[in-house]
Design an enzyme around this catalytic site. Structure first.
Site, PDB file in Angstrom:
ATOM      1  CG  ASP A  31      63.730  60.105  26.112  1.00  0.00           C
ATOM      2  OD1 ASP A  31      64.693  60.514  26.769  1.00  0.00           O
ATOM      3  OD2 ASP A  31      62.539  60.399  26.367  1.00  0.00           O
ATOM      4  CB  THR A 130      70.203  61.044  42.721  1.00  0.00           C
ATOM      5  OG1 THR A 130      70.243  62.189  43.553  1.00  0.00           O
ATOM      6  CG2 THR A 130      69.178  60.071  43.314  1.00  0.00           C
ATOM      7  CG  ASP A 131      73.628  63.984  45.899  1.00  0.00           C
ATOM      8  OD1 ASP A 131      72.469  64.082  45.462  1.00  0.00           O
ATOM      9  OD2 ASP A 131      74.353  64.986  46.122  1.00  0.00           O
ATOM     10  CD  GLU A 132      67.584  64.591  45.317  1.00  0.00           C
ATOM     11  OE1 GLU A 132      66.465  64.379  45.798  1.00  0.00           O
ATOM     12  OE2 GLU A 132      67.777  65.365  44.378  1.00  0.00           O
ATOM     13  CE1 TYR A 155      64.806  61.256  40.821  1.00  0.00           C
ATOM     14  CE2 TYR A 155      65.903  62.406  42.624  1.00  0.00           C
ATOM     15  CZ  TYR A 155      65.941  61.833  41.363  1.00  0.00           C
ATOM     16  OH  TYR A 155      67.120  61.822  40.651  1.00  0.00           O
ATOM     17  CE  LYS A 159      67.788  57.575  39.839  1.00  0.00           C
ATOM     18  NZ  LYS A 159      67.851  57.281  38.365  1.00  0.00           N
TER      19      LYS A 159
HETATM   20  N1  LIG Z   1      69.399  66.393  37.221  1.00  0.00           N
HETATM   21  C1  LIG Z   1      70.126  66.106  38.293  1.00  0.00           C
HETATM   22  O1  LIG Z   1      70.631  67.010  38.970  1.00  0.00           O
HETATM   23  C2  LIG Z   1      70.375  64.675  38.690  1.00  0.00           C
HETATM   24  C3  LIG Z   1      71.176  64.445  39.809  1.00  0.00           C
HETATM   25  C4  LIG Z   1      71.445  63.138  40.164  1.00  0.00           C
HETATM   26  C5  LIG Z   1      70.970  62.085  39.404  1.00  0.00           C
HETATM   27  N2  LIG Z   1      70.180  62.330  38.312  1.00  0.00           N
HETATM   28  C6  LIG Z   1      69.706  61.167  37.552  1.00  0.00           C
HETATM   29  O2  LIG Z   1      70.181  61.282  36.224  1.00  0.00           O
HETATM   30  C7  LIG Z   1      69.231  60.761  35.311  1.00  0.00           C
HETATM   31  C8  LIG Z   1      68.887  61.790  34.270  1.00  0.00           C
HETATM   32  O3  LIG Z   1      68.384  62.951  34.933  1.00  0.00           O
HETATM   33  P1  LIG Z   1      67.916  64.228  34.100  1.00  0.00           P
HETATM   34  O4  LIG Z   1      68.035  65.400  34.987  1.00  0.00           O
HETATM   35  O5  LIG Z   1      68.575  64.235  32.778  1.00  0.00           O
HETATM   36  O6  LIG Z   1      66.364  63.880  33.913  1.00  0.00           O
HETATM   37  P2  LIG Z   1      65.331  64.475  32.862  1.00  0.00           P
HETATM   38  O7  LIG Z   1      64.017  64.481  33.573  1.00  0.00           O
HETATM   39  O8  LIG Z   1      65.841  65.747  32.257  1.00  0.00           O
HETATM   40  O9  LIG Z   1      65.298  63.402  31.695  1.00  0.00           O
HETATM   41  C9  LIG Z   1      64.760  62.126  31.855  1.00  0.00           C
HETATM   42  C10 LIG Z   1      64.539  61.525  30.473  1.00  0.00           C
HETATM   43  O10 LIG Z   1      64.023  60.192  30.669  1.00  0.00           O
HETATM   44  C11 LIG Z   1      62.945  59.999  29.784  1.00  0.00           C
HETATM   45  N3  LIG Z   1      62.005  59.032  30.389  1.00  0.00           N
HETATM   46  C12 LIG Z   1      61.240  59.214  31.507  1.00  0.00           C
HETATM   47  N4  LIG Z   1      60.487  58.128  31.710  1.00  0.00           N
HETATM   48  C13 LIG Z   1      60.786  57.239  30.738  1.00  0.00           C
HETATM   49  C14 LIG Z   1      60.351  55.930  30.431  1.00  0.00           C
HETATM   50  N5  LIG Z   1      59.414  55.315  31.167  1.00  0.00           N
HETATM   51  N6  LIG Z   1      60.893  55.299  29.355  1.00  0.00           N
HETATM   52  C15 LIG Z   1      61.836  55.911  28.595  1.00  0.00           C
HETATM   53  N7  LIG Z   1      62.257  57.170  28.816  1.00  0.00           N
HETATM   54  C16 LIG Z   1      61.757  57.818  29.881  1.00  0.00           C
HETATM   55  C17 LIG Z   1      62.296  61.367  29.630  1.00  0.00           C
HETATM   56  O11 LIG Z   1      61.526  61.447  28.439  1.00  0.00           O
HETATM   57  C18 LIG Z   1      63.510  62.285  29.634  1.00  0.00           C
HETATM   58  O12 LIG Z   1      64.000  62.477  28.334  1.00  0.00           O
HETATM   59  C19 LIG Z   1      68.034  60.313  36.149  1.00  0.00           C
HETATM   60  O13 LIG Z   1      68.122  58.924  36.352  1.00  0.00           O
HETATM   61  C20 LIG Z   1      68.200  61.073  37.451  1.00  0.00           C
HETATM   62  O14 LIG Z   1      67.642  60.348  38.513  1.00  0.00           O
HETATM   63  C21 LIG Z   1      69.877  63.611  37.950  1.00  0.00           C
END
Ligand SMILES: NC(=O)c1ccc[n+]([C@@H]2O[C@H](COP(=O)([O-])OP(=O)(O)OC[C@H]3O[C@@H](n4cnc5c(N)ncnc54)[C@H](O)[C@@H]3O)[C@@H](O)[C@H]2O)c1
Length: 346
Positions: A31, A130-132, A155, A159
């Site tokens: 991370d 994501t579903d988006e 966003y 994705k």
């Molecule tokens: N939260 C949701 O409802 C949701 C829904 C669908 C999909 N997702 C997908 O799930 C994944 C995780 O989502 P989340 O909500 O936990 O996100 P989040 O923003 O809480 O966490 C993202 C993490 O990625 C790390 N990060 C960001 N850029 C980085 C980089 N360049 N190198 C290394 N680390 C990096 C950040 O430090 C953070 O810890 C994402 O890919 C997101 O697109 C999330």
């Protein structure tokens, strides 16, 4: 199994790390520790011999090569991303850099590592999306794995691009990939800029509960611990090259969702009741997708997975967690942009 989890200090990635270790897997958490990260999310497993942390950026190819060679994982679970739609409206550049270029980098690093290791058949690259990417639904219908892509925010466009890259690396280079597209997650450790924690924490502080537009946007809410469970199942049992939609089977309008949180708070903190009096309608997000809904038939019939909690039960657990964990969320409220209205510049 030894897993390399990118984004393991974020909301969903940390749930994956905690669950993987609880099930006896090893997890290397890679991370970059952006504004959205919090190492406290993995504090409960940080002393485990099964856990390792690598502070690295997925845009840094040399770091990825070094980490793969040092840890020799059996699988990569790629969750690192810029994830907040409102921030993507104000500053799309970071989303392209991390979600598109960063995914390209980790794919290339994983491919080189997989080749060097002799193309082990058990290796997996699991891309979490994501579903988006499917765009916005009307009142009827649901997203299936074959719904055409139609992203509408920076966003979701970034994705969608990353999903296409992952499929191309499978078709072109034979990299053994699986993909998942999930609906909106919620639960413990949700960063306090997203709707559900904002509502809980504002209600506790007697501040307005902001609802975009008329509150009639519909989301399909997925408890984060159910999601982590589904992700490990897809990793272990999913068919190579295939994608799986993961939903909570819990469609609610934003207004219904906020009203449910208020009712839970009324019961747990009656001195502030009725919390609904704090609901405030604010200007809508530009291009706000109307409705998302997942058709979970594939993951249910092929892998036997379904969510374990209703949204009412998951929200109750979530509210209780925030009430008991002020030491986690209070410091995060002073991070840049948190508590501000973002994404209205367009
Ligand atoms: N939260 C949701 O409802 C949701 C829904 C669908 C999909 N997702 C997908 O799930 C994944 C995780 O989502 P989340 O909500 O936990 O996100 P989040 O923003 O809480 O966490 C993202 C993490 O990625 C790390 N990060 C960001 N850029 C980085 C980089 N360049 N190198 C290394 N680390 C990096 C950040 O430090 C953070 O810890 C994402 O890919 C997101 O697109 C999330």
């Amino acid at each position: 199994m030894k897993l390399l989890v990118t984004g393991g200090a974020g909301f969903i990635g940390s749930a994956v790390v905690r669950l993987a270790i609880a099930r006896g897997h090893s997890a290397v958490n890679l991370d970059a520790l952006t504004y959205a990260a919090c190492l406290e999310n993995v504090a409960s497993v940080a002393d485990s011999p099964l856990y390792a942390f690598e502070h690295a950026d997925i845009r840094d190819r040399a770091a990825l090569d070094r980490i793969l060679a040092a840890h020799k994982p059996d699988a990569v679970m790629h969750l690192a991303a810029e994830s907040h739609v409102d921030r993507s409206i104000d500053g799309p550049g970071d989303f392209i850099e991390t979600n598109v270029n960063g995914t390209f980098n980790i794919l290339e690093a994983a491919r080189a590592y997989w080749m060097q290791e002799g193309q082990p058949s058990g290796f997996r690259f699991h891309h979490i999306s994501t579903d988006e990417v499917f765009g916005s639904l009307g009142p009827e219908g649901k997203f299936t794995e074959t719904t055409p892509y139609s992203p509408r925010s920076p966003y979701s466009a970034s994705k969608a691009a990353s999903d296409h890259l992952v499929r191309a690396w499978h078709e072109t280079y034979g990299l053994p990939v699986v993909l998942t597209n999930c609906s909106n997650n919620y639960g413990p450790y949700h960063f306090p800029e997203k709707l559900i924690p904002v509502v809980i924490l504002n209600a506790l502080a007697e501040k307005p509960l902001p609802i975009y537009g008329k509150g009639d946007n519909v989301r399909d809410w997925l408890f984060v611990e159910d999601h982590a469970d589904a992700l490990l199942l897809v990793l272990e049992k999913g068919e190579i090259g295939r994608s799986y939609n993961i939903g909570g089977e819990n469609e609610r309008t934003n207004l219904e969702l906020v009203q449910t949180i208020c009712a839970i708070l009324d019961a747990l903190r009656p001195e502030g009741a009725p919390h609904e009096r704090l609901i405030t309608f604010v200007a809508d997000r530009p291009g706000h997708d109307k409705r998302y809904a997942i058709d979970p038939t594939r993951i249910r019939t092929e892998l036997g997975w379904r969510p374990s909690v209703t949204v009412e039960e998951g929200l109750r657990r979530t509210v209780e967690w925030y009430l008991s964990n002020e030491g986690w969320w209070r410091p995060l409220q002073s991070r840049k942009g948190v508590g501000e209205r973002l994404g209205v510049k367009a």
